[in-house]
Design an enzyme around this catalytic site. Structure first.
Site, short mmCIF file in Angstrom:
data_model
loop_
_atom_site.label_atom_id
_atom_site.label_comp_id
_atom_site.label_asym_id
_atom_site.label_seq_id
_atom_site.Cartn_x
_atom_site.Cartn_y
_atom_site.Cartn_z
N HIS A 61 0.76 -1.28 0.27
CA HIS A 61 -0.32 0.04 0.21
C HIS A 61 1.15 0.99 -0.02
O HIS A 61 1.81 1.22 0.07
CB HIS A 61 -1.09 -0.40 1.11
CG HIS A 61 -1.70 -0.84 1.36
ND1 HIS A 61 -3.07 -1.16 1.65
CD2 HIS A 61 -2.13 -2.40 0.27
CE1 HIS A 61 -3.81 -2.04 2.18
NE2 HIS A 61 -3.63 -2.82 0.37
N GLU A 63 0.68 4.10 2.03
CA GLU A 63 2.15 4.01 3.14
C GLU A 63 3.29 2.79 3.74
O GLU A 63 4.93 3.91 3.83
CB GLU A 63 1.23 3.55 4.61
CG GLU A 63 -0.03 4.48 4.73
CD GLU A 63 -0.76 4.26 4.03
OE1 GLU A 63 -2.13 4.50 4.68
OE2 GLU A 63 -0.64 3.14 2.64
N ALA A 180 -24.78 7.49 -33.89
CA ALA A 180 -24.76 6.92 -34.93
C ALA A 180 -25.20 7.38 -36.39
O ALA A 180 -26.45 7.67 -36.15
CB ALA A 180 -25.26 4.76 -35.00
N SER A 186 -21.35 4.31 -37.19
CA SER A 186 -20.57 5.35 -35.75
C SER A 186 -19.38 5.81 -36.14
O SER A 186 -18.95 6.42 -35.82
CB SER A 186 -21.34 4.56 -34.85
OG SER A 186 -20.39 3.64 -34.25
N TRP A 188 -16.19 7.70 -37.11
CA TRP A 188 -16.09 7.68 -36.12
C TRP A 188 -16.70 9.07 -35.54
O TRP A 188 -16.45 9.83 -37.41
CB TRP A 188 -14.70 8.34 -35.91
CG TRP A 188 -13.78 7.17 -36.11
CD1 TRP A 188 -12.71 6.64 -36.94
CD2 TRP A 188 -14.28 6.03 -34.86
NE1 TRP A 188 -12.47 5.62 -36.32
CE2 TRP A 188 -12.86 5.60 -35.52
CE3 TRP A 188 -14.47 5.75 -33.21
CZ2 TRP A 188 -12.86 3.83 -34.54
CZ3 TRP A 188 -14.15 4.62 -33.15
CH2 TRP A 188 -13.37 3.86 -33.28
N ARG A 202 -11.88 4.50 -19.91
CA ARG A 202 -12.22 3.14 -19.31
C ARG A 202 -11.05 2.52 -18.25
O ARG A 202 -11.36 1.87 -17.64
CB ARG A 202 -11.50 2.03 -20.94
CG ARG A 202 -12.59 2.78 -21.76
CD ARG A 202 -12.45 1.91 -23.15
NE ARG A 202 -13.39 2.17 -23.74
CZ ARG A 202 -12.77 0.88 -25.30
NH1 ARG A 202 -12.24 0.44 -25.55
NH2 ARG A 202 -13.70 1.53 -26.55
N ARG A 225 -6.62 0.71 -25.21
CA ARG A 225 -5.22 0.78 -26.36
C ARG A 225 -4.43 1.99 -26.79
O ARG A 225 -3.55 2.67 -26.98
CB ARG A 225 -5.56 -0.05 -28.03
CG ARG A 225 -7.02 -1.13 -27.48
CD ARG A 225 -6.88 -1.59 -29.07
NE ARG A 225 -7.82 -0.38 -29.33
CZ ARG A 225 -9.23 -0.35 -29.29
NH1 ARG A 225 -9.96 -1.20 -28.47
NH2 ARG A 225 -10.11 0.42 -30.01
N LEU A 331 -29.60 -0.56 -24.37
CA LEU A 331 -29.12 -1.12 -22.88
C LEU A 331 -29.29 0.21 -22.02
O LEU A 331 -29.24 0.43 -20.84
CB LEU A 331 -28.00 -1.57 -22.99
CG LEU A 331 -27.38 -1.76 -21.76
CD1 LEU A 331 -28.17 -2.86 -20.81
CD2 LEU A 331 -25.85 -3.11 -22.40
#
Length: 398
Positions: A61, A63, A180, A186, A188, A202, A225, A331
């Protein structure tokens, strides 16, 4: 009872805690499921002897790293001060208690940005240090330094206190809210700088999640990436009927894949041999963990959707702190309707598309008062695009 906050942290203490927070940021993409913590060790005259940040789970950790750095430099830590962004742990988990390390090193004073909400620590670390004669000061929980310390670990606090991850939904859209074209294309909408920034978010997450519609249409990898990272987030698909192709890129290294399915994926679902075959093919890859969490109201049906609330509880139990969602309009709508989204991360490109896919497909609502409320917490240009962050009322600060 929680330890009283210190109303009198001086400018040096606040500066050292701010520096420790910068160190703690080094643990992003490294320490999960443990919190991101930074520690400085020094003397009242301003001399700094050691710095450290939390390493991978099971390793040292912050510390201990700072004490180790001080020892390597040949510094005497007896009588020194430790500034740490989160209350030092007082329990023995994968590593020994950090409190014991600070006590053994002869630290005389500890300044803490915020308490650790973990039940085995919360206030116990401060009590243990004080019991050893160490002066401990805790920043006022309403102060900017305490809020910043919690913000850095917002997913950890959410998992411990709410038993669910912090859900951040990322959307890239045009000025008129299209994600899209009408045909689904979509790539870019936003520019390269915005896409790299999205990968940085991410990296910050314990896991990235998408839906089967996005998998079938875009075949994403959903890994990090565009920015360097030590660890890849866990990849997850909501796939009620197990339609994920075994050759999908999301199954490829690095890491494994978790799939949440509906009751159709259970052995008791009946004679759906196609689903059985799809499950067998996915499991044969050796890279897939399938869990069935069907909506309660659909018990006994073979076509039920995934219980998203139960999924979040399961993810918390599996150590997921921040969940980064990059999904399609269906979703997205399900998560938003259920009130499960804690933060919107929206990139708006300076272009107008017209007809196309929307951010979330729900409604129509009958009155504007029924609209889902959010409050802006940030708006900043990333290259030619605009990044907006918004949270529901009451969740601006966790």
């Amino acid at each position: 009872m929680e330890p009283a906050a210190a109303p009198d942290l001086d400018p040096t203490d606040l500066q050292r805690l701010a520096e420790a927070l910068q160190l703690a940021e080094q643990a992003i993409g490294v320490s999960d499921p443990n919190p991101r913590v930074g520690c400085l060790i020094g003397r009242p005259d301003g001399t700094l002897m050691g710095r450290g940040a939390t390493q991978r789970a099971g390793q040292s950790h912050a510390e201990v790293m700072a004490l180790r750095a001080a020892a390597t430099a040949g510094a005497e830590t007896r009588g020194a001060t430790a500034w740490v962004t989160l209350e030092p742990c007082a329990h023995h988990g994968r590593t020994p208690p950090c409190c014991d390390a600070l006590i053994a090193a002869g630290i005389a004073r500890v300044v803490v940005a915020t308490l650790d909400p973990y039940p085995e620590v919360n206030g116990g670390g401060v009590a243990r240090l004080r019991g050893a004669g160490i002066v401990v000061q805790v920043a006022d929980p309403r102060s900017s330094i305490a809020l910043a310390a919690r913000e850095l670990n917002i997913g950890f606090f959410s998992r411990v206190q709410r038993r669910r991850p912090w859900v951040r939904m990322k959307i890239a859209a045009s000025l008129d809210g299209r994600t899209a074209l009408a045909n689904g294309r979509s790539q870019w909408i936003t520019g390269p700088l915005a896409r790299a920034d999205g990968h940085a978010w991410r990296k910050r997450a314990s896991a990235t999640l998408t839906g089967i519609g996005t998998v079938l249409e875009d075949d994403p990898r959903l890994d990090v990436r565009e920015v360097p990272t030590t660890c890849q987030p866990q990849r997850i698909i909501v796939d009620s009927r197990l339609q994920t192709p075994p050759a999908a890129r999301i199954l490829q290294p690095p890491g494994s894949l978790w799939i949440y399915a509906g009751s159709v994926a259970t052995a008791a679902a009946g004679d759906d041999t196609a689903v059985t075959a799809r499950r067998a093919a996915l499991e044969a890859t050796g890279a897939v963990d399938i869990r069935v969490l069907a909506e309660p109201m659909a018990a006994g049906r073979g076509d039920s959707k995934v219980d998203l609330t139960a999924m979040l509880a399961d993810l918390a139990a599996r150590g997921i702190n921040e969940l980064h969602v990059e999904a399609g309009h269906k979703l997205n709508a399900s998560l938003l309707r259920a009130g499960l989204v804690d933060e919107l991360l929206v990139y708006l490109a300076p272009k107008v598309i017209g007809l196309g896919r929307e951010m979330a497909a729900f409604g129509p609502i009958g009155d504007l008062a029924e609209a889902l409320p959010f409050r802006f917490i940030e708006a900043v240009c990333i290259g030619e695009d605009l990044r907006i962050r918004a949270r529901p009322p009451g969740r601006e600060h966790f």
